[in-house]
Design an enzyme around this catalytic site. Structure first.
Site, PDB file in Angstrom:
ATOM      1  N   CYS A   1     -18.432   1.677  34.071  1.00 46.23           N
ATOM      2  CA  CYS A   1     -19.835   2.121  34.189  1.00 46.23           C
ATOM      3  C   CYS A   1     -19.991   3.396  34.022  1.00 46.23           C
ATOM      4  CB  CYS A   1     -20.432   1.361  35.381  1.00 46.23           C
ATOM      5  SG  CYS A   1     -19.756   1.934  37.006  1.00 46.23           S
TER       6      CYS A   1
ATOM      7  N   HIS B   1     -21.865   2.578  41.501  1.00 46.80           N
ATOM      8  CA  HIS B   1     -22.337   2.011  40.170  1.00 46.80           C
ATOM      9  C   HIS B   1     -23.153   2.937  39.522  1.00 46.80           C
ATOM     10  CE1 HIS B   1     -22.477  -1.151  37.159  1.00 46.80           C
ATOM     11  NE2 HIS B   1     -23.689  -1.211  37.352  1.00 46.80           N
TER      12      HIS B   1
END
Ligand SMILES: [Zn+2]
Lengths: 366, 545
Positions: free
Chosen positions: A32, A309
């Site tokens: 990510c 994330h």
């Protein structure tokens, strides 16, 4: 995935921008950090256009050597030439190439998006410079290469025309580090180029204020004196950073990961740092204050530096989009404010703006 | 002075102990700040009950409205309308009795239609510290009986009693479906139905109510409300700001997040929605009037693309200032429905604005971290206040401050104003046209003269024609102001600021209000004498009115 795509298409309806593609990127195990940066770069339109152009020029090379630049150009072309308007693409070759080039990103650990951006832009510059000098070899002697060699500094004084790649044209700015000897008052200026600005942050502050602190005057004394060439000795001095040449694309990295000495590890600062959709750089040496517009934000989600994330917010054709790996959603402009950070240290909010991308607005007057 | 400092610190400590649930950590916040005229002390805090968790917290920002209900609490006529007034004196008496027991809970009495009832002890008093000096409690003689504050947190609108030091609100009104996000009060709204409080919701709906009626009923419902734009039938974007039209016979204006504002008149039927012509060009200003003269709203003003963030009438009601997302301040002639003047912020949205009492200046604050002083005479920005480290969320002139008499020579008019920001700071500023140092201009566009210091400003405004908007000025062209006082008020970003005769009110986004006593005020109240403290001899008067 397909359903999400159609949902976005429905949301945009007739407003779906002509020729634009909104594709999520598949995650290959903690990639990510890469996906969020790629989306921000893809929606940096002048940069994207250069990459698509590069792809067109180098489509059928005699020597099809793969590098990060060709992989990125391939990926961007792949996205922009999709028949469908929305969907998901797997940036597999690009990610493999990144892992091949840099062992830092080889593992499946959580990586730092800013480190990745930095690595990527510098790699692209290296590749372009190599290509350029290879093309020039023979026709010219390469005195330019010397001037262009070290990316940081030495540009002061006699300035040979440095090799300026389109990566530079987009992202590079010049800082002037001014040091004033407090004894003889001589000002020594040293130029440094930058592709992004890393700013120290404070709780409940603004980007404006962080930029102000960045270029505020700092006194060099005690252990940290300055060697004045005129006085030929260590002297107390005042130092400040000024932006000499504002970049076209201003990338601001908020230093949210701070090494805490007594903990012996990095800690995430969840500070609330507000960033306006429009910004001006005031401490420039240019006459007019250069104005910028925010077009992308890489957001770190999570409480610590080693896990979490990354997602990104992107402005495209006056719509704000939220990219979370495979998923793309439309968001309200006002929702950008929810990524400012937490006003209190302990808060359930863990989505914080980490890298900001501003594009310079063309000067209407001059 | 010593006395008051003890008071202030005690107040703060007790409020943290009593309301242990509310996080007021020891973050080095001081409960006083110093100004040239003396020391402002923290008098009390107003907040929502700490036990309530607001899911919508953070989504809507707390705003504060001051309400000075006119009837005097001393006269207790047994009519239904003054029932609440009896309340206030009874409550004070109750607090006086119970206040001496340190940390104890006070029962609070709320009169309903003249009859006093004991209400479950949900409210607590924080005014304990003051009982130690033997004088009467501040609340007993607090100037302006019937002084209330209204503030919104999440889906609830709270009414707090400024006459007491109680932290908890005396009434909370729940809105089931949407959050109240803005509100305003005008005792002279002059509406036939006695409605004086306007409430705007996230859903776009608007309510008018009588504040007095709300106080007469301790339930959680809105009493006797009139709803406008029901279910967002006319405009379903968020209400952002409201204003009663001064001397407008109950007319009011409601601004929305889509760049429109609507004019409502009380005489008109609220149940019939007006229809308006489509906005032809959203980039242009336009005013549309309702096709029927019976329905409400009566007019729609399309101001800009993006949200309107705040509207404010000049004190005489002739001008309306509008600020918003596009970074422009626009000033309209309200009757003529024409743009008078306006200009762009340095950059970013403008979040707040306020008029000086004489209508000569407008303050704005916004995302460029600057407090902007706009001159109506010059039709331009005349100063930028630099001092906030984040966005400026509230600005206000202090109408009660009077300049030091010693150096007030001739026509030099001094103003005091304040600003609060998301940097958690309250800043106070002094401003006088004569003391502005206008920087020398390097590149005068259109050959305007080089400025020196001072008030010849009227000479260089001739270049600004009426009805035009000014572009953003260059940083180096605008005179700068520095704050007189910078005080960190809370650990949360601040959202609003109000000057009252005896206090300054500051609010943070999460709905905590702090009441700062002006220098001299607390002493004069506690001793109940007419002589003010020696430090300030002047009676506060509104400036230049
Ligand atoms: Zn020297």
């Amino acid at each position: 995935m397909g359903a999400a795509g159609s949902k976005l298409e429905k949301a945009l309806g007739d407003h779906f921008p002509e020729g634009e593609r909104y594709f999520g990127l598949e995650n290959f195990g903690n990639t990510c950090y890469c996906n969020s940066v790629l989306q921000a770069l893809y929606f940096c339109v002048p940069f994207r256009e250069k990459l698509l152009e590069y792809y067109e020029k180098n489509k059928n090379p005699a020597d099809p050597e793969e590098n990060l630049l060709t992989c990125l150009a391939d990926l961007f072309t792949q996205i922009s030439s999709q028949k469908k308007k929305t969907g998901v693409i797997a940036p597999k070759r690009f990610v493999q190439r990144v892992r091949k080039e840099n062992e830092l990103f080889r593992g499946y650990m959580h990586q730092d998006a800013h480190e990745f951006l930095n690595f990527l832009l510098n790699e692209l510059v290296d590749i372009l410079e190599k290509e350029c000098s290879a093309a020039k070899d023979g026709s010219e002697n390469s005195s330019e290469k010397v001037a262009n060699g070290p990316r940081n500094g030495l540009a002061n004084g006699v300035q040979k025309e440095p090799l300026v790649t389109w990566v530079h044209k987009n992202f590079q700015g010049i800082l002037t580090n001014e040091t004033k000897c407090l004894r003889c008052e001589t000002v020594t200026a040293r130029d440094e180029t930058f592709l992004d600005l890393s700013l120290d942050i404070e709780q409940n502050s603004s980007i404006t204020s962080c930029l102000k602190n960045f270029s505020s005057t700092e006194t060099l004394n005690a252990e940290d004196k300055f060697f004045c060439d005129k006085c030929c000795s260590l002297q107390e001095a005042q130092k400040r950073m000024k932006i000499k040449k504002p970049p076209h694309i201003l990338v601001i990295h908020l230093k949210r990961f701070k090494y805490i000495e007594n903990l012996g590890r990095y800690k995430k600062l969840s500070y609330r740092v507000v960033f306006p959709l429009e910004l001006k750089l005031t401490n420039t040496m240019e006459d007019a204050d250069s104005e910028y517009s925010l077009f992308a934000v890489v957001v770190h989600v999570g409480t610590g530096p080693n896990h979490g994330h990354y997602v990104s917010l992107v402005k495209s054709h006056n719509h704000w989009l939220f990219f979370d790996d495979e998923n793309v959603d439309m968001i309200d402009e006002a929702a950008v404010q929810t990524f400012f950070g937490s006003a209190q240290e302990y808060s359930s909010n863990s989505e914080h703006g980490y890298i900001l991308f501003y594009e310079r607005l063309s000067n209407e007057t001059s | 002075m010593n006395n008051s400092s003890t008071n202030a610190s005690t107040t703060s400590t007790t409020s943290t102990t009593i309301n242990g649930g509310i996080s007021t950590p020891n973050t080095g916040l001081k409960n006083y700040f110093k100004t040239p005229e003396g020391r402002y002390n923290l008098h009390s805090e107003k907040s929502h009950p700490s036990t309530l968790l607001h899911f919508s917290h953070g989504k809507s920002v707390s705003q504060v409205t001051l309400a000075n209900l006119k009837e005097k609490s001393a006269s207790t006529t047994p009519t239904s309308s003054s029932g609440y007034s009896a309340t206030s004196s009874v409550r004070s008496a109750a607090a006086k009795l119970l206040g001496t027991s340190n940390g104890g809970r006070a029962l609070s009495f709320v009169g309903v239609n003249g009859a006093n009832k004991v209400v479950a002890a949900t409210t607590k008093t924080a005014s304990i510290g003051n009982s130690s000096n033997g004088g009467s409690l501040p609340m007993a003689n607090f100037d302006g009986k019937g002084l209330y504050i209204i503030f919104n947190v999440g889906d609830t609108l709270y009414i707090g009693d400024l006459n007491t030091q109680e932290k908890d609100p005396i009434k909370s009104i729940n809105f089931a479906n949407s959050n109240p996000v803005c509100h305003t009060f005008n005792p002279e709204a002059n509406a036939k139905d006695g409605h004086d409080l306007l409430i705007g919701l996230n859903s776009g709906e608007v309510y008018t109510v009588s504040l007095r009626q709300q106080l007469q009923d301790i339930g959680k419902k809105l009493i006797g409300a009139q709803v406008y734009n029901k279910d967002g039938s006319i405009n379903n974007s968020r209400c952002t700001s409201l204003a009663w039209v001064p001397q407008g016979n109950g007319a009011f204006v409601v601004a929305h997040a889509d760049g429109n504002f609507y004019v409502y008149e009380k005489g008109k039927d609220a149940t019939i929605d007006s229809s308006f012509s489509l906005i032809k060009d959203p980039t242009h200003f336009s005013v549309a009037h309702a096709k029927s003269n019976k329905s409400n709203p009566v007019a729609r003003w399309h101001i800009c693309q993006g949200s309107i963030n705040r509207i404010a009438f000049s004190p005489d009601g002739t001008h309306l200032a509008v600020v918003g997302r596009d970074g422009f301040l626009r000033v309209y002639d309200y009757q003529k429905e024409q743009l008078l003047c306006g200009g762009k912020s340095y950059y970013g949205a403008i979040l707040c604005c306020a008029w000086s009492m004489d209508g000569k200046y407008i303050l704005t604050g916004g995302e460029d971290d600057l407090v902007q002083v706009w001159s109506m005479e010059d039709r331009k920005v005349i100063a930028w206040g630099e001092g906030h480290n984040s966005w400026v969320s509230g600005v206000a002139f202090d109408p009660y401050w009077s300049p030091p008499s010693s150096d007030s020579t001739g026509e030099n008019v001094m103003y005091r104003f304040g600003s609060v920001g998301q940097d958690t700071q309250l800043l106070l500023w002094d401003f006088s046209m004569d003391e502005l140092v206008v920087p020398l201009r390097r590149c005068p566009p259109g050959g305007s003269p080089t400025y020196s210091a001072g008030s010849q400003s009227s000479q260089w405004d001739s270049a600004v024609p009426s009805g035009t908007l000014q572009p953003a000025p260059c940083m180096r062209d605008v005179p700068k102001l520095s704050p007189l006082v910078a005080h960190r008020v809370y650990s949360e970003p601040l959202s609003d600021l109000i000057f009252t005769q005896h206090t300054i009110l500051t609010a943070c986004r999460e709905g905590h209000v702090k009441v700062w006593m002006r220098p001299g005020s607390s002493e004069s109240i506690s001793t109940d004498s007419e002589t003010l403290s020696s430090s300030t001899e002047k009676t506060p008067i509104p400036n230049c009115k």
